[in-house]
Design an enzyme around this catalytic site. Structure first.
Site, PDB file in Angstrom:
ATOM      1  N   LYS A 113       0.801  -1.221   0.000  1.00 11.95           N
ATOM      2  CA  LYS A 113       0.000   0.000   0.000  1.00 11.95           C
ATOM      3  C   LYS A 113       0.829   1.264   0.000  1.00 11.95           C
ATOM      4  O   LYS A 113       0.369   2.314  -0.444  1.00 11.95           O
ATOM      5  CB  LYS A 113      -0.950   0.012   1.213  1.00 11.95           C
ATOM      6  CG  LYS A 113      -2.109  -0.937   1.038  1.00 11.95           C
ATOM      7  CD  LYS A 113      -3.218  -0.632   2.010  1.00 11.95           C
ATOM      8  CE  LYS A 113      -4.386  -1.572   1.797  1.00 11.95           C
ATOM      9  NZ  LYS A 113      -5.387  -1.481   2.847  1.00 11.95           N
ATOM     10  N   LYS A 194      -5.020  -9.487  -7.019  1.00 12.99           N
ATOM     11  CA  LYS A 194      -6.323  -9.736  -6.379  1.00 12.99           C
ATOM     12  C   LYS A 194      -7.309  -8.615  -6.735  1.00 12.99           C
ATOM     13  O   LYS A 194      -6.899  -7.473  -6.993  1.00 12.99           O
ATOM     14  CB  LYS A 194      -6.165  -9.874  -4.864  1.00 12.99           C
ATOM     15  CG  LYS A 194      -5.830  -8.597  -4.171  1.00 12.99           C
ATOM     16  CD  LYS A 194      -5.983  -8.706  -2.661  1.00 12.99           C
ATOM     17  CE  LYS A 194      -5.733  -7.316  -2.092  1.00 12.99           C
ATOM     18  NZ  LYS A 194      -5.753  -7.144  -0.703  1.00 12.99           N
ATOM     19  N   LYS A 197     -10.702  -3.091  -3.937  1.00 18.00           N
ATOM     20  CA  LYS A 197     -11.553  -1.887  -3.933  1.00 18.00           C
ATOM     21  C   LYS A 197     -10.784  -0.700  -4.480  1.00 18.00           C
ATOM     22  O   LYS A 197     -11.308   0.132  -5.189  1.00 18.00           O
ATOM     23  CB  LYS A 197     -11.965  -1.532  -2.499  1.00 18.00           C
ATOM     24  CG  LYS A 197     -13.019  -2.390  -1.891  1.00 18.00           C
ATOM     25  CD  LYS A 197     -13.478  -1.749  -0.557  1.00 18.00           C
ATOM     26  CE  LYS A 197     -13.715  -2.782   0.518  1.00 18.00           C
ATOM     27  NZ  LYS A 197     -12.729  -2.860   1.581  1.00 18.00           N
TER      28      LYS A 197
HETATM   29  P1  TYM Z   1     -10.822  -5.215   3.520  1.00 13.63           P
HETATM   30  O1  TYM Z   1     -11.826  -4.180   3.840  1.00 13.63           O
HETATM   31  O2  TYM Z   1      -9.754  -4.933   2.558  1.00 13.63           O
HETATM   32  O3  TYM Z   1     -11.531  -6.516   3.012  1.00 13.63           O
HETATM   33  C1  TYM Z   1     -12.595  -7.067   3.722  1.00 13.63           C
HETATM   34  C2  TYM Z   1     -12.578  -8.582   3.608  1.00 13.63           C
HETATM   35  O4  TYM Z   1     -12.630  -8.982   2.242  1.00 13.63           O
HETATM   36  C3  TYM Z   1     -11.566  -9.879   1.965  1.00 13.63           C
HETATM   37  N1  TYM Z   1     -11.110  -9.661   0.581  1.00 13.63           N
HETATM   38  C4  TYM Z   1     -11.009 -10.623  -0.325  1.00 13.63           C
HETATM   39  N2  TYM Z   1     -11.277 -11.944  -0.268  1.00 13.63           N
HETATM   40  C5  TYM Z   1     -11.093 -12.658  -1.402  1.00 13.63           C
HETATM   41  N3  TYM Z   1     -10.647 -12.114  -2.560  1.00 13.63           N
HETATM   42  C6  TYM Z   1     -10.361 -10.795  -2.660  1.00 13.63           C
HETATM   43  N4  TYM Z   1      -9.952 -10.283  -3.813  1.00 13.63           N
HETATM   44  C7  TYM Z   1     -10.540  -9.980  -1.500  1.00 13.63           C
HETATM   45  N5  TYM Z   1     -10.365  -8.667  -1.262  1.00 13.63           N
HETATM   46  C8  TYM Z   1     -10.724  -8.486   0.033  1.00 13.63           C
HETATM   47  C9  TYM Z   1     -10.481  -9.519   2.959  1.00 13.63           C
HETATM   48  O5  TYM Z   1      -9.588 -10.584   3.152  1.00 13.63           O
HETATM   49  C10 TYM Z   1     -11.300  -9.208   4.191  1.00 13.63           C
HETATM   50  O6  TYM Z   1     -11.637 -10.381   4.877  1.00 13.63           O
HETATM   51  N6  TYM Z   1      -7.623  -5.355   7.289  1.00 13.63           N
HETATM   52  C11 TYM Z   1      -8.954  -5.765   6.916  1.00 13.63           C
HETATM   53  C12 TYM Z   1     -10.047  -5.132   7.750  1.00 13.63           C
HETATM   54  C13 TYM Z   1      -9.973  -5.411   9.220  1.00 13.63           C
HETATM   55  C14 TYM Z   1     -10.207  -6.661   9.835  1.00 13.63           C
HETATM   56  C15 TYM Z   1     -10.096  -6.416  11.246  1.00 13.63           C
HETATM   57  C16 TYM Z   1     -10.457  -7.943   9.375  1.00 13.63           C
HETATM   58  C17 TYM Z   1      -9.750  -4.501  10.201  1.00 13.63           C
HETATM   59  N7  TYM Z   1      -9.822  -5.093  11.405  1.00 13.63           N
HETATM   60  C18 TYM Z   1     -10.218  -7.437  12.164  1.00 13.63           C
HETATM   61  C19 TYM Z   1     -10.602  -8.965  10.314  1.00 13.63           C
HETATM   62  C20 TYM Z   1     -10.486  -8.711  11.677  1.00 13.63           C
HETATM   63  C21 TYM Z   1      -9.149  -5.332   5.466  1.00 13.63           C
HETATM   64  O7  TYM Z   1      -8.427  -4.573   4.921  1.00 13.63           O
HETATM   65  O8  TYM Z   1     -10.219  -5.787   4.891  1.00 13.63           O
END
Ligand code: TYM
Length: 333
Positions: A113, A194, A197
């Site tokens: 990032k 991947k 967003k």
């Molecule tokens: P975020 O907001 O980027 O994504 C949310 C969830 O979606 C999953 N994900 C994917 N799974 C499969 N293929 C993809 N291309 C893909 N893109 C995103 C992510 O793995 C995630 O499960 N750091 C985390 C947010 C967070 C969090 C937490 C998660 C903050 N605190 C505590 C679990 C527990 C994140 O950036 O998610």
């Protein structure tokens, strides 16, 4: 009872990767486990591109609405907004003081990032520590996430273990849980990256709220290869494999079974079937999203109830952690 925690950032419109990698499991797990799900707005502020306050507010409500629309049930789960529970930020400070600079610098997501950005905030660097606080504050046993979060959950375990070792057993050590298919949905135009967003092009990403025509167009123009065989091979056939995985996750059918059924019928027929499966998967979610979006007052009410429940769980854990670290409780001397 098993405790589950997971979160998602309001950093853009959710996509198929979010749904298949995380949400499908969130909904399934809430039936068997005590589940806590969070819109992590504090995390969304760490983006290296400047954040706009109105956009953040709007996306926070919209993401909570989507979570309800996919089936997070506030009767069964706790659903809340991270910044409504100040314990998350406070616990982050405690963990900051037992986390190494070197540990954070080598986090793959930070490297990814921050790359190409001249100025990166301390918040982005500290992002995984805030995530650790999210998870450990609730004594979560399992964290349903996509594959990309693996390192963050490992760090949460390391920090929890270190804390317990140095200050006494306070925290439960969590483990990541991934779905059998869909844990890593790739960009339709660039199957080596991947679906993301913030980084995918609009053509490479299927948004949860895309209309059926758009979905069909995007899936049909997905990059595949010049051969015609349909089989699962991530290295040799990344585009076809990605579509097979999406197909499997959307229908609950096995990848091998789908490959056998469509092999020899051409990419056109295969892509049409994948598009149809995705449209059918998203149809009820979209319908429910539109209904809920008409009643933002109800969404706000549900989030308030969720925050109260979350606070009641997080506050005693934070108090124990502060005490264990030697912070003087107010009123004591
Ligand atoms: P975020 O907001 O980027 O994504 C949310 C969830 O979606 C999953 N994900 C994917 N799974 C499969 N293929 C993809 N291309 C893909 N893109 C995103 C992510 O793995 C995630 O499960 N750091 C985390 C947010 C967070 C969090 C937490 C998660 C903050 N605190 C505590 C679990 C527990 C994140 O950036 O998610």
């Amino acid at each position: 009872m098993t405790r589950v925690f997971s979160g998602m950032q309001p950093s853009g419109e959710p996509h198929l990767g979010n749904l298949l990698g995380a949400w499908v499991n969130w909904v399934a797990m809430q039936r068997e486990a005590e589940s806590i799900y969070c819109v992590v707005d504090l995390h969304a502020m760490t983006s290296p591109t400047e954040h706009d306050p109105d956009t953040l507010r709007h996306r926070t409500v919209d993401l909570a609405t989507s979570m309800l629309a996919v089936g997070v049930d506030p009767e069964q789960s706790i659903l809340f907004v991270q910044s409504h529970v100040h314990e998350h930020a406070e616990c982050t400070w405690l963990f900051n003081c037992i986390t190494g600079f070197g540990e954070l610098r080598k986090q793959p997501q930070f490297k990814e990032k921050s790359e190409g950005h001249e100025s990166v905030s301390a918040g982005l660097f500290d992002y995984p520590v805030l995530q650790t606080a999210d998870i450990l504050l609730y004594h979560a046993d399992e964290v349903p996430v996509g594959e990309d979060q693996r390192h963050h959950i490992e760090l949460a375990r390391d920090i929890g273990q270190r804390f317990n070792h140095r200050f006494g057993e306070v925290f439960t050590l969590p483990k990541a849980v991934h779905p059998p298919a869909g844990a890593r949905v790739m960009d339709l135009q660039d199957p080596a990256s991947k679906m993301s967003k913030s980084q995918s092009s609009e053509k490479g990403i299927v948004r949860v709220l895309d209309d059926p025509k758009r979905i069909e167009k995007k899936v049909k123009s997905a990059v595949t290869d010049s051969a015609t065989d349909i089989r699962f091979d991530r290295d040799e056939k990344p585009g076809v494999s990605n579509l097979l995985e999406i197909f499997s996750a959307a229908t609950g059918r096995g990848i091998e079974e789908l490959a056998r059924e469509y092999d020899g019928r051409g990419y056109g027929a295969f892509k049409s079937a994948v598009a149809e499966a995705v449209v059918e998967l998203l149809r009820p979610i979209q319908q429910r999203h539109h209904e809920l979006a008409d009643d933002p007052g109800e969404v706000a009410r549900l989030l308030e109830v969720g925050a109260d429940k979350a606070r009641a769980l997080a506050a005693p854990t934070l108090a124990r952690a502060k005490d264990a670290m030697g912070l003087l409780p107010a009123g004591e001397a």
